[in-house]
Write an enzyme that holds these catalytic residues in place. Sequence first.
Site, mmCIF file in Angstrom:
data_model
loop_
_atom_site.group_PDB
_atom_site.id
_atom_site.type_symbol
_atom_site.label_atom_id
_atom_site.label_comp_id
_atom_site.label_asym_id
_atom_site.label_seq_id
_atom_site.Cartn_x
_atom_site.Cartn_y
_atom_site.Cartn_z
ATOM 1 N N ASP A 58 1.275 -1.169 0.027
ATOM 2 C CA ASP A 58 -0.069 -0.162 -0.072
ATOM 3 C C ASP A 58 0.495 0.905 -0.077
ATOM 4 O OD1 ASP A 58 -1.715 -2.009 0.712
ATOM 5 O OD2 ASP A 58 -2.368 -1.637 2.961
ATOM 6 N N GLU A 234 -10.243 -2.087 4.498
ATOM 7 C CA GLU A 234 -8.873 -1.605 4.478
ATOM 8 C C GLU A 234 -8.917 0.251 4.302
ATOM 9 O OE1 GLU A 234 -6.427 -6.041 4.596
ATOM 10 O OE2 GLU A 234 -7.332 -4.825 3.147
HETATM 11 C C1 FRU Z 1 -3.951 -3.622 2.740
HETATM 12 C C2 FRU Z 1 -3.014 -4.056 3.722
HETATM 13 C C3 FRU Z 1 -4.077 -2.439 4.907
HETATM 14 C C4 FRU Z 1 -2.433 -3.269 5.855
HETATM 15 C C5 FRU Z 1 -1.587 -3.452 5.073
HETATM 16 C C6 FRU Z 1 -0.390 -4.675 5.222
HETATM 17 O O1 FRU Z 1 -3.585 -4.170 1.528
HETATM 18 O O2 FRU Z 1 -3.746 -5.304 4.157
HETATM 19 O O3 FRU Z 1 -4.770 -2.946 5.063
HETATM 20 O O4 FRU Z 1 -2.477 -2.507 7.171
HETATM 21 O O5 FRU Z 1 -2.318 -3.960 4.079
HETATM 22 O O6 FRU Z 1 0.627 -4.551 5.637
#
Ligand code: FRU
Length: 511
Positions: A58, A234
Site C-alpha cells: 500500500d 481496508e
Molecule cells: C492492505 C493491507 C492493510 C494493512 C497492510 C499491511 O493491503 O492489508 O490493511 O495495513 O496491507 O501490509
Amino acid sequence: MKLLKVSRILLFTFLTLLFSNCNEDEILSNSTAELVTIGDKDYRPDFHFTPQSNWMNDPNGMVYYAGEYHLFYQHNPDASVWGPMHWGHAISTDLVNWQEMPIALYPDDLGNIFSGSIVVDSNNTSGFKTGSESPLVAIFTHQNPANNNQTQSLAFSNDKGRSWTKYENNPVLVNNSIVDFRDPKVSWHEETQKWIMVIAAGDEIMFYSSPNLKNWEYKHSFGKNVGAHGGVWECPDLFKIQDENGQEKWALLVSINPGGPNGGSGTQYFLGDFDGEIFTTTQESTLWLDYGTDNYAGVTWSNEPNNRNLFLGWMSNWVYAQNVPTKGYRSAMTFPRTLNWKNINDENIIVSELPTELVYAVGRKVIEKTDASGFTLIDDETLGEGKFYLETTLDFSAINEAKIEWGNKSSSVVINYNKVTGELLLDRSESGYKFNNLNGNILKCPYVLPDSNQLKISMLVDKSSMEIFLNDGERVLTALVFPLAPFKNLEISASKEIQFIKKIKINQLKK
Ligand code: FRU
C-alpha cells in the site's frame, strides 16, 4: 459474529503471508523459464514508482509539503515478499520522477508499521513543533505480530519528512473488541475545526474526531448493509469532491479484499454527505473506482497544493502479488489520478483522470490518424519498448463491437467493447504470465455508451502495466501484464468494414 469471522479470515491471511515461502526461486518456478530471463530489466516500469529492491504494498502517508510530494509505502526491506512492515519513503516534485529516501518508520516494541496517513499540522495542534517547519504527523497502525492486535500510533517530523520520531505515549487509539482495526486516514475538517479519522474496522468504517491528533473520540460507524462485503474492508479515505460546476459532495473510498469487481482486491466508493461526525449516503449500488485487478489500497494526497483529489494506488492484487515474475523487487504504484464526480445516466460516479503532470512522461508522437476503418502497426519499436501512450476515439454509430489487440505472433492482450452488452472485456489470458485464479483472466467492465456513441480510450502502458481510461475516466481498468517477448504489434478492428476510428494517436513515453 460476522466480524469475528472476517477477523479470523484475515488473521489466517496474515499468517499465510507471514509464513509463505520466501524463496525467490520457488516463487519464480511458478512461471516459465522464459519469463524469468526477461525478468526485472524489462518488467520494471519507468515512470511508475517501484522500490529499488524488495517488497512494497500500500501507499501510505501521502502528503505534499514545501514543494515535494511524499510517498511512503508498506515495505519489507529484507525480501521481495510480504513480511515485517516498515514505511519506505520516496519524494517527487513532478509525480513522474521519484527519489527513494531512507526508510522512515521501522517496527518497534509495539509491532510492525501497517498503513496510515500523514497530515501537515500547521497550527501545531499536536504540540510536536520544534523548529520553523510545520510538523508532519504520521498516524499509522501498529500491528503486534504475536497476536495480530492492531492499535493506532503517531510519529512526527520537523525536518520536511527526513527524520521521524515516534510519540512517547503510543498507542493513541485502541479498540479491544475488533481485531481488524487499521489504516487510519486523517484530515482536517474546517467547519468543526477538528481532525477526522476514518479507519477500517472489520467490514465497516469507523469515524473518530480529535482536536490534537492525540485524543480521539468515536463518532460513528458506516457500512452495514451498503456496498460490497465479500472481504475485509481496508484503507479508507474521506474527502470533499466536486463536479465540473464546483458542486460539492463527500467521497468515501474503501478497499476490499477479497471481493473486488474482477476477483481479489478492489476499491469501492460511496458518494454522500458528511457533517463532521456522520457520513450518510443514498447510494444503492456498489460502485468501483477501477475495474482492473491491479489498483488497491489507494488513497489521496493530503495538503495537495492545487486542491486536487490526487489519488494513487498499489498496482497489484493480493491474489498473485507475491508471485509476479519480477526479480529483486515486487510491485509498482499506479500513475497518480485526479478524482472528481459526475452524473451520467442518472447516477453519480467518480471520474478518474490522468493529472497534467503526465506531460513530463509523454514524449515524441509516433503516429496520428483520423477517420480510418481499421488500424495496424506491425513490428513497431515504440510498442516493443513496452511503454507508450495511446489515445483513440471509436465511433459506434454503425458498429456494435470493436477490439484493440496489442501483442506479438504468439500472445497478446485483447480489449473488446460491445455496445449491445454494454461491456468492455480485457482479456490477458494469452498475454504471457498466467494470472492464476482470477475469473479466467477476462476482466469485465460494464459501460453504457453516451448518446454520442463515441468511446474514447486512453491507455498508458509502462512495461508490465496498462491503465485504461474510458471517456475521460468514467471507467478505469488497471491491469498488470507480463509478456514473454516484446509486444510490437497493435491492431484496432471492428465487426464491420466501416470508418469507425475517429482518431488514433500514439506517443512515446520518455525517461
Ligand atoms: C492492505 C493491507 C492493510 C494493512 C497492510 C499491511 O493491503 O492489508 O490493511 O495495513 O496491507 O501490509
